[in-house]
Design a protein around this motif. Structure first.
Motif, short mmCIF file in Angstrom:
data_model
loop_
_atom_site.label_atom_id
_atom_site.label_comp_id
_atom_site.label_asym_id
_atom_site.label_seq_id
_atom_site.Cartn_x
_atom_site.Cartn_y
_atom_site.Cartn_z
N GLY A 173 0.81 -1.22 0.00
CA GLY A 173 0.00 0.00 0.00
C GLY A 173 0.84 1.27 0.00
N PHE A 174 2.11 1.17 0.40
CA PHE A 174 2.98 2.34 0.32
C PHE A 174 3.25 2.59 -1.16
CE2 PHE A 174 7.20 4.43 0.48
CZ PHE A 174 6.84 5.51 1.24
N PRO A 175 3.30 3.85 -1.60
CA PRO A 175 3.42 4.12 -3.03
C PRO A 175 4.83 3.90 -3.62
CG PRO A 175 3.25 6.17 -1.83
CD PRO A 175 3.05 5.07 -0.83
N ALA A 176 5.53 2.93 -3.08
CA ALA A 176 6.81 2.51 -3.65
C ALA A 176 7.06 1.07 -3.19
CB ALA A 176 7.95 3.41 -3.18
N ARG A 177 7.60 0.27 -4.07
CA ARG A 177 8.02 -1.08 -3.70
C ARG A 177 9.51 -1.03 -3.48
NH1 ARG A 177 5.00 -2.64 -8.48
NH2 ARG A 177 7.05 -2.58 -9.41
N GLY A 178 9.99 -1.79 -2.50
CA GLY A 178 11.42 -1.86 -2.30
C GLY A 178 11.78 -1.94 -0.83
#
Length: 171
Positions: free
Chosen positions: A77-82
């Motif tokens: 749900g955070f607007p970045a993967r990693g």
């Protein structure tokens, strides 16, 4: 993909810096640059599975080597993967490097928020963290971090309740 690395060589043995790493997010946190930045909070001491974050940035501990390395994966749900991690690297008997490394793929509005605001805040926070580590391990900071005018402006805007809700919730 965005790669971002901050590092500082510290004039102390690696176990001294590693001990700081083990305090992050706890009641005796000697590493996170609070109070000038929102504190890092985890739902339990640093260990695999602990989750939390700082401000509205959410993540969980995915790997942990006490005194050496802690890796955090960004929450769904955070607007970045990693991920991002802190690690201590041995340089010599009385020297080590504290490194923060991050690799993310921004999604949605983070594609715009990262280059405009988040990157600059992230970089300032990390340099403040490295100042905190240097001060804690050596008693002084050779070259203290100075926030740029842009960082000061973005922080002021984010501290404005009318603006911060819109900026962060859409990031």
């Amino acid at each position: 993909m965005i790669r971002n690395t901050h590092a500082r060589t510290l004039d102390c043995p690696a176990p001294t810096a590693g001990a700081l790493l083990d305090t992050v997010s706890g009641p005796e946190d000697a590493l996170w640059p609070a109070p000038q930045w929102p504190p890092m909070r985890l739902d339990r001491p640093v260990q695999v599975g602990a989750s939390g974050g700082h401000s509205r940035i959410r993540y969980a501990v995915s790997e942990y080597e006490p005194g050496r390395r802690v890796r955090f994966d960004f929450a769904p749900g955070f607007p970045a993967r990693g991920w991002h991690e802190l690690r201590v690297e041995y340089v010599g008997a009385e020297r080590c490097r504290l490194v923060h490394d991050m690799a993310i793929t921004p999604r949605g509005s983070m594609r715009l928020a990262w280059p405009l605001a988040i990157r600059w805040l992230h970089d300032a926070l990390l340099e403040d963290l490295l100042d905190t580590a240097e001060r804690a391990t050596t008693g002084h900071v050779r070259t203290p971090n100075r926030w740029s005018p842009w960082v000061r402006l973005v922080r002021a805007a984010m501290n404005n309740p009318q603006l911060s809700t819109k900026v962060i919730s859409n990031a």
